[in-house]
Design a protein around this motif. Sequence first.
Motif, PDB file in Angstrom:
ATOM      1  N   VAL A 403      73.137  35.406  68.777  1.00  0.00           N
ATOM      2  CA  VAL A 403      72.093  35.978  69.647  1.00  0.00           C
ATOM      3  C   VAL A 403      72.168  37.505  69.613  1.00  0.00           C
ATOM      4  CG1 VAL A 403      71.315  36.174  72.057  1.00  0.00           C
ATOM      5  CG2 VAL A 403      72.006  33.945  71.136  1.00  0.00           C
ATOM      6  N   GLN A 404      73.418  38.023  69.638  1.00  0.00           N
ATOM      7  CA  GLN A 404      73.587  39.487  69.528  1.00  0.00           C
ATOM      8  C   GLN A 404      72.968  39.993  68.229  1.00  0.00           C
ATOM      9  OE1 GLN A 404      74.679  41.381  71.802  1.00  0.00           O
ATOM     10  NE2 GLN A 404      76.199  40.308  73.066  1.00  0.00           N
ATOM     11  N   LEU A 405      73.220  39.221  67.162  1.00  0.00           N
ATOM     12  CA  LEU A 405      72.747  39.619  65.824  1.00  0.00           C
ATOM     13  C   LEU A 405      71.222  39.648  65.783  1.00  0.00           C
ATOM     14  CD1 LEU A 405      73.468  40.295  62.887  1.00  0.00           C
ATOM     15  CD2 LEU A 405      73.647  37.834  62.437  1.00  0.00           C
ATOM     16  N   LEU A 406      70.583  38.651  66.363  1.00  0.00           N
ATOM     17  CA  LEU A 406      69.108  38.628  66.384  1.00  0.00           C
ATOM     18  C   LEU A 406      68.563  39.855  67.106  1.00  0.00           C
ATOM     19  CD1 LEU A 406      68.402  34.840  67.183  1.00  0.00           C
ATOM     20  CD2 LEU A 406      68.153  36.024  64.968  1.00  0.00           C
ATOM     21  N   ASP A 407      69.194  40.187  68.227  1.00  0.00           N
ATOM     22  CA  ASP A 407      68.743  41.373  68.984  1.00  0.00           C
ATOM     23  C   ASP A 407      68.930  42.646  68.157  1.00  0.00           C
ATOM     24  OD1 ASP A 407      69.880  40.008  72.156  1.00  0.00           O
ATOM     25  OD2 ASP A 407      67.868  40.076  71.264  1.00  0.00           O
ATOM     26  N   GLN A 408      70.072  42.736  67.467  1.00  0.00           N
ATOM     27  CA  GLN A 408      70.328  43.919  66.617  1.00  0.00           C
ATOM     28  C   GLN A 408      69.303  44.032  65.493  1.00  0.00           C
ATOM     29  OE1 GLN A 408      75.109  43.405  67.086  1.00  0.00           O
ATOM     30  NE2 GLN A 408      74.385  43.937  65.069  1.00  0.00           N
ATOM     31  N   LEU A 409      69.044  42.898  64.818  1.00  0.00           N
ATOM     32  CA  LEU A 409      68.108  42.937  63.672  1.00  0.00           C
ATOM     33  C   LEU A 409      66.693  43.235  64.147  1.00  0.00           C
ATOM     34  CD1 LEU A 409      69.466  39.929  61.552  1.00  0.00           C
ATOM     35  CD2 LEU A 409      69.913  42.386  61.234  1.00  0.00           C
ATOM     36  N   ALA A 410      66.354  42.733  65.357  1.00  0.00           N
ATOM     37  CA  ALA A 410      65.003  42.974  65.906  1.00  0.00           C
ATOM     38  C   ALA A 410      64.802  44.456  66.209  1.00  0.00           C
ATOM     39  CB  ALA A 410      64.807  42.150  67.167  1.00  0.00           C
ATOM     40  N   ALA A 411      65.919  45.145  66.461  1.00  0.00           N
ATOM     41  CA  ALA A 411      65.832  46.578  66.819  1.00  0.00           C
ATOM     42  C   ALA A 411      66.103  47.466  65.605  1.00  0.00           C
ATOM     43  CB  ALA A 411      66.856  46.882  67.910  1.00  0.00           C
ATOM     44  N   SER A 412      66.269  46.856  64.424  1.00  0.00           N
ATOM     45  CA  SER A 412      66.661  47.653  63.246  1.00  0.00           C
ATOM     46  C   SER A 412      65.450  47.950  62.356  1.00  0.00           C
ATOM     47  CB  SER A 412      67.714  46.886  62.425  1.00  0.00           C
ATOM     48  OG  SER A 412      67.780  47.425  61.117  1.00  0.00           O
ATOM     49  N   SER A 413      65.012  49.205  62.363  1.00  0.00           N
ATOM     50  CA  SER A 413      63.854  49.535  61.509  1.00  0.00           C
ATOM     51  C   SER A 413      64.207  49.327  60.038  1.00  0.00           C
ATOM     52  CB  SER A 413      63.442  50.996  61.751  1.00  0.00           C
ATOM     53  OG  SER A 413      64.583  51.827  61.564  1.00  0.00           O
ATOM     54  N   LYS A 414      65.495  49.563  59.711  1.00  0.00           N
ATOM     55  CA  LYS A 414      65.916  49.358  58.300  1.00  0.00           C
ATOM     56  C   LYS A 414      65.694  47.895  57.907  1.00  0.00           C
ATOM     57  CE  LYS A 414      70.243  49.207  55.576  1.00  0.00           C
ATOM     58  NZ  LYS A 414      70.031  49.813  54.299  1.00  0.00           N
ATOM     59  N   PHE A 415      66.095  46.990  58.794  1.00  0.00           N
ATOM     60  CA  PHE A 415      65.964  45.556  58.480  1.00  0.00           C
ATOM     61  C   PHE A 415      64.488  45.164  58.445  1.00  0.00           C
ATOM     62  CE2 PHE A 415      67.211  41.300  57.909  1.00  0.00           C
ATOM     63  CZ  PHE A 415      66.497  40.491  58.775  1.00  0.00           C
ATOM     64  N   LEU A 416      63.714  45.653  59.424  1.00  0.00           N
ATOM     65  CA  LEU A 416      62.310  45.199  59.534  1.00  0.00           C
ATOM     66  C   LEU A 416      61.441  45.804  58.445  1.00  0.00           C
ATOM     67  CD1 LEU A 416      61.895  45.367  63.417  1.00  0.00           C
ATOM     68  CD2 LEU A 416      62.388  43.357  61.988  1.00  0.00           C
ATOM     69  N   SER A 417      61.945  46.884  57.815  1.00  0.00           N
ATOM     70  CA  SER A 417      61.100  47.511  56.778  1.00  0.00           C
ATOM     71  C   SER A 417      61.507  47.036  55.380  1.00  0.00           C
ATOM     72  CB  SER A 417      61.251  49.045  56.835  1.00  0.00           C
ATOM     73  OG  SER A 417      62.636  49.368  56.657  1.00  0.00           O
ATOM     74  N   PHE A 418      62.471  46.036  55.342  1.00  0.00           N
ATOM     75  CA  PHE A 418      62.938  45.572  54.029  1.00  0.00           C
ATOM     76  C   PHE A 418      61.788  44.944  53.230  1.00  0.00           C
ATOM     77  CE2 PHE A 418      65.525  43.989  50.754  1.00  0.00           C
ATOM     78  CZ  PHE A 418      65.027  42.741  50.426  1.00  0.00           C
ATOM     79  N   MET A 419      61.685  45.320  51.965  1.00  0.00           N
ATOM     80  CA  MET A 419      60.672  44.692  51.122  1.00  0.00           C
ATOM     81  C   MET A 419      61.387  43.695  50.210  1.00  0.00           C
ATOM     82  SD  MET A 419      57.923  45.832  52.083  1.00  0.00           S
ATOM     83  CE  MET A 419      56.782  45.262  50.789  1.00  0.00           C
ATOM     84  N   PRO A 420      61.059  42.409  50.296  1.00  0.00           N
ATOM     85  CA  PRO A 420      61.760  41.430  49.451  1.00  0.00           C
ATOM     86  C   PRO A 420      61.651  41.801  47.970  1.00  0.00           C
ATOM     87  CG  PRO A 420      60.279  40.349  51.000  1.00  0.00           C
ATOM     88  CD  PRO A 420      59.995  41.811  51.062  1.00  0.00           C
ATOM     89  N   ARG A 421      62.714  41.395  47.220  1.00  0.00           N
ATOM     90  CA  ARG A 421      62.685  41.661  45.774  1.00  0.00           C
ATOM     91  C   ARG A 421      61.505  40.920  45.153  1.00  0.00           C
ATOM     92  NH1 ARG A 421      68.562  39.752  45.682  1.00  0.00           N
ATOM     93  NH2 ARG A 421      69.348  41.315  47.099  1.00  0.00           N
TER      94      ARG A 421
END
Length: 422
Positions: A403-421
Amino acid sequence: MHDYEVLAREVMARCETLARFSENAGGIRRTFLSPPMRDCHREITNWVAPLGCKSKVDAAGNLRIRYPGTGVNGRTLSLLVGSHLDTVPNAGAYDGVLGVVISVALLRAIDGRRFPFAIEVVGFSEEEGIRFGIPFIGSRAMAGTLDEEVLERRDADGISVREAIADFGLNPAEISSMALREDENAIGYLEFHIEQGPVLENSDRSLGVVEAIAGQSRLKFIFIGRANHAGTTPMNLRHDAVAAAAEWIGAVERRAKSVPDLVATVGAIQAKPGVGNVIAGEAELSLDVRHRDDETRKAAVEYLVDQAKHIAKSRGLEVQILELVNQQAVAMDSFLSGQIAEAMQKAGCEPYRMVSGAGHDAMIMATKIPSAMIFLRTPGGISHDPAESVRVEDIAKAIECGVQLLDQLAASSKFLSFMPRT
Ligand code: HGY
Ligand code: MN
Ligand code: MN
């Protein structure tokens, strides 16, 4: 806010429910698209229906459960979380299954909250490679790396992968188009899994961060000698396939013991004709070699192939060798692993970074999208056996970390801006 301990107890109970879905009474055996796999799909689908999820089974028999997200600037994103639902024969109740059931527990723990990414729980159809001798059918199909010829492989009853898929009511023709598409924006894959070894228990830790998954080679060796009468054939005139196999197995163990962290296993042996008063004309053996360094693993395999040829020749036998798997070691995504370590700390667990000796679907998904794994302690370090177990408190910690991880990833612009290969 859910009580993680209560959710953890539910996870244990649910793993025990799924353990009842087996091909044979008195033990757990659930191979690729066998009938009990359908029972698993139905049970898990019923668990997630009240959570607003949509479920389906894809052409490779993977169970796919989608918990919708809000999207980012009109872009739908998805985070995959899962593991495998198939088992080895006479299995424990947690290898693979625990990862799927913990993923479902995460959906319960977030209490209806929506994240920028959809959360897709995946129950892979075939990770162990028992029915067709080839592992990772489900995750390879999803990663788009399943070789067409695998569909023609046949099981002990002569049924092909293609036929098994059709028999399950799925369409094998859709395999080629089911790979994750770029526009699905799958931006990460997470897998919770029991360690299946003694490391976390020996260091008295609940959870581990997997940095890499060891590479693995799987081969079949067939020593071909001459069957003959056990009573009338003098020792110096024999071409005994089992005696040759026994000499070679000794070489396997000596090599593995001589190289740090190398493991080599002959798990399956079959003698033909396999009766006490006939010298075996044939001995068929499996070989499983693992190491975190691919060159070390390949050198060991080459050495053991040479040894098999040398021993066969010295005894007047032939040897046939078939390579089934040559799976490179795979590093887990460093960003996701860093996020997991941070989430672990918030859950009150000192992150323990380690290598996985067991193979996992994460090593296949990592060829397509950033992938990472969270290990749970395996009491007694026993796995691939009914004695396999897991501790409720470690499951509670894993859910809290998730649950902590989901909250962290939801707040991570780096993660949310990832473009899949591509
Ligand atoms: O054999 C393995 O590494 C895993 O259990 N499939
Ligand atoms: Mn396994
Ligand atoms: Mn597993």
